[in-house]
Design a protein around this motif. Structure first.
Motif, PDB file in Angstrom:
ATOM      1  N   UNK A 124       0.801  -1.233   0.000  1.00 16.50           N
ATOM      2  CA  UNK A 124       0.000   0.000   0.000  1.00 16.50           C
ATOM      3  C   UNK A 124       0.827   1.272   0.000  1.00 16.50           C
ATOM      4  N   UNK A 125       2.173   1.160   0.016  1.00 11.73           N
ATOM      5  CA  UNK A 125       3.009   2.345  -0.166  1.00 11.73           C
ATOM      6  C   UNK A 125       3.648   2.917   1.075  1.00 11.73           C
ATOM      7  N   UNK A 126       3.096   2.640   2.255  1.00 11.88           N
ATOM      8  CA  UNK A 126       3.670   3.148   3.503  1.00 11.88           C
ATOM      9  C   UNK A 126       3.628   2.062   4.565  1.00 11.88           C
ATOM     10  N   UNK A 127       4.376   2.259   5.654  1.00 17.52           N
ATOM     11  CA  UNK A 127       4.450   1.281   6.734  1.00 17.52           C
ATOM     12  C   UNK A 127       3.124   1.187   7.490  1.00 17.52           C
ATOM     13  N   UNK A 128       2.877   0.013   8.044  1.00 17.02           N
ATOM     14  CA  UNK A 128       1.683  -0.219   8.862  1.00 17.02           C
ATOM     15  C   UNK A 128       2.063  -1.004  10.106  1.00 17.02           C
ATOM     16  N   UNK A 129       1.217  -0.908  11.106  1.00 14.50           N
ATOM     17  CA  UNK A 129       1.325  -1.724  12.312  1.00 14.50           C
ATOM     18  C   UNK A 129      -0.037  -2.337  12.570  1.00 14.50           C
ATOM     19  N   UNK A 130      -0.045  -3.653  12.837  1.00 16.03           N
ATOM     20  CA  UNK A 130      -1.300  -4.335  13.135  1.00 16.03           C
ATOM     21  C   UNK A 130      -1.160  -5.029  14.482  1.00 16.03           C
ATOM     22  N   UNK A 131      -2.088  -4.740  15.389  1.00 10.96           N
ATOM     23  CA  UNK A 131      -2.137  -5.375  16.706  1.00 10.96           C
ATOM     24  C   UNK A 131      -3.308  -6.347  16.711  1.00 10.96           C
ATOM     25  N   UNK A 132      -3.045  -7.580  17.152  1.00  6.75           N
ATOM     26  CA  UNK A 132      -4.072  -8.616  17.104  1.00  6.75           C
ATOM     27  C   UNK A 132      -4.276  -9.265  18.458  1.00  6.75           C
ATOM     28  N   UNK A 133      -5.543  -9.611  18.746  1.00  7.70           N
ATOM     29  CA  UNK A 133      -5.903 -10.253  20.007  1.00  7.70           C
ATOM     30  C   UNK A 133      -6.749 -11.484  19.716  1.00  7.70           C
ATOM     31  N   UNK A 134      -6.380 -12.611  20.329  1.00  8.73           N
ATOM     32  CA  UNK A 134      -7.134 -13.848  20.124  1.00  8.73           C
ATOM     33  C   UNK A 134      -6.228 -15.043  20.269  1.00  8.73           C
ATOM     34  N   UNK A 135      -6.474 -16.084  19.461  1.00 12.24           N
ATOM     35  CA  UNK A 135      -5.673 -17.299  19.532  1.00 12.24           C
ATOM     36  C   UNK A 135      -4.385 -17.184  18.751  1.00 12.24           C
ATOM     37  N   UNK A 136      -3.324 -17.776  19.306  1.00 11.73           N
ATOM     38  CA  UNK A 136      -2.040 -17.836  18.592  1.00 11.73           C
ATOM     39  C   UNK A 136      -1.616 -19.279  18.333  1.00 11.73           C
ATOM     40  N   UNK A 137      -2.092 -20.207  19.168  1.00 12.23           N
ATOM     41  CA  UNK A 137      -1.748 -21.625  19.049  1.00 12.23           C
ATOM     42  C   UNK A 137      -3.016 -22.433  19.352  1.00 12.23           C
ATOM     43  N   UNK A 138      -3.729 -22.840  18.292  1.00 11.78           N
ATOM     44  CA  UNK A 138      -4.975 -23.573  18.548  1.00 11.78           C
ATOM     45  C   UNK A 138      -5.011 -24.974  17.939  1.00 11.78           C
ATOM     46  N   UNK A 139      -3.949 -25.366  17.227  1.00  8.41           N
ATOM     47  CA  UNK A 139      -3.875 -26.714  16.686  1.00  8.41           C
ATOM     48  C   UNK A 139      -4.665 -26.945  15.426  1.00  8.41           C
ATOM     49  N   UNK A 140      -5.495 -25.984  15.028  1.00 12.43           N
ATOM     50  CA  UNK A 140      -6.328 -26.142  13.834  1.00 12.43           C
ATOM     51  C   UNK A 140      -5.878 -25.257  12.685  1.00 12.43           C
ATOM     52  N   UNK A 141      -4.828 -24.490  12.913  1.00 12.35           N
ATOM     53  CA  UNK A 141      -4.278 -23.603  11.889  1.00 12.35           C
ATOM     54  C   UNK A 141      -2.821 -23.322  12.250  1.00 12.35           C
TER      55      UNK A 141
END
Length: 346
Positions: free
Chosen positions: A113-130
């Motif tokens: 998209x042309x410039x830097x971005x930061x994305x903050x995420x909340x939820x699962x990080x290790x669930x065994x299904x992905x």
């Protein structure tokens, strides 16, 4: 001139959430309106679950899209994107659903998209299904780095199934285009694989002895007495254990992982992981099946590339078809042996 909306059958092929995520990513990248019907129609709980809905809402937010059908259980959405805006975003799933898959939906549109971005995420990080956050950081992102995309991960807290509650951020440096990926030979020669094997056991609120048993069982089964080993006592919202074996170095790392579960002995966790690793090593492939699926979209955007894999999964075949329908890019496959396929674009 307004583009005609492309209709996508979400029940075709593997029929899962990958169709939704790939379609959303390409819709933003190509500024192409889409309508997806029969979303996850064959699943026990069809339609959008919390994780999939978060993908839709995240995509909507980063490009000011007009969206119809964005609600839990919906089997149809219509998505009309505008211009992707690089900046800071924060997305919350609210369950142990995969934050990694949400991130992958918006990663390439934001990177281009042309410039830097930061994305903050909340939820699962290790669930065994992905694929886990560990896989994302230590296998997927190194492969993307070879294509020119450089990202930095900062993990605040892991989120294991079923509690979720993980929190992490990714800083995305902008690029003008992706370079082709070429992964046709294993990341390390056969005689060097022992020296480039890593065993990692992640524990949170779980006895240290569990991690030690996983690592010792893997070493014994592999016959490798001195792979690089690490036990990581992680900060997490709930209890959890995740065991990882990886082989390769630099930009080409194949990772295999197994979640610890109640009633599943540490030795069984290690055995399952070793079995997957051995199957991969025997094939002579460069890329294991999960990374193969995730490299398709970057390769299509680069316009050229190739890799070999030990499994041509239904996920991969379905993803190839969605990419072709939306972009016109035809990714080809060739079976080289019973356990080796070439996937390429020229």
């Amino acid at each position: 001139m307004n583009k005609k909306t492309i209709l996508i059958d979400g029940s075709k092929g593997e029929g899962g959430g990958q169709i939704l995520r790939t379609a959303l990513s390409l819709s933003m990248l190509l500024n192409q309106p889409i309508e997806i019907q029969k979303i996850r129609a064959g699943r026990k709980k069809p339609g959008l679950m919390r994780q999939h809905l978060t993908c839709v809402l995240a995509a909507q937010q980063i490009c000011d899209a007009i969206v119809e059908g964005a609600e839990l259980g919906s089997q149809r959405i219509k998505f009309t994107p505008a211009t992707t805006k690089p900046r800071e975003y924060e997305f919350k799933i609210g369950t142990a659903g995969s934050t990694v898959l949400v991130c992958q939906t918006v990663l390439l549109p934001l990177a281009l998209a042309g410039k830097a971005s930061k994305v903050i995420l909340h939820g699962g990080t290790h669930n065994g299904m992905s694929p886990s956050l560990t896989f994302f950081e230590q296998s997927f992102l190194p492969a993307l780095k070879s294509m020119g995309l450089d990202c930095k991960i900062n993990t605040h807290k892991l989120g294991f199934f079923p509690a979720g509650g993980g929190s992490w951020q990714i800083d995305i440096n902008p690029i003008e285009s992706l370079s082709p990926c070429v992964f046709e030979k294993p990341g390390t020669e056969l005689e060097q694989q022992q020296n480039h094997c890593r065993a990692l056991s992640i524990i949170a609120g779980v006895k240290h002895s569990v991690a030690k048993r996983e690592i010792e069982e893997a070493k014994q089964l592999l016959g490798w007495h001195a792979p690089n080993t690490e036990i990581l006592e992680a900060k997490a919202f709930g209890q959890g254990n995740s065991f990882h074996l990886s082989v390769g170095h630099k930009h080409q790392i194949a990772m295999f992982e197994q979640m610890g579960e109640l009633g599943l002995r540490a030795e069984q966790v290690a055995r399952r992981t070793v079995k997957s690793l051995k199957h991969y090593l025997k094939s002579g492939a460069a890329v294991e099946e999960h990374l193969a699926d995730q490299l398709l979209l970057p390769m299509a955007l680069a316009g050229r590339g190739s890799f070999t894999t030990n499994v041509l999964s239904s996920h991969t075949v379905t993803n190839i078809n969605v990419i072709s329908q939306l972009s016109g890019v035809c990714i080809k496959t060739q079976q080289l042996s019973d356990t080796l396929w070439k996937v390429y674009l020229d």
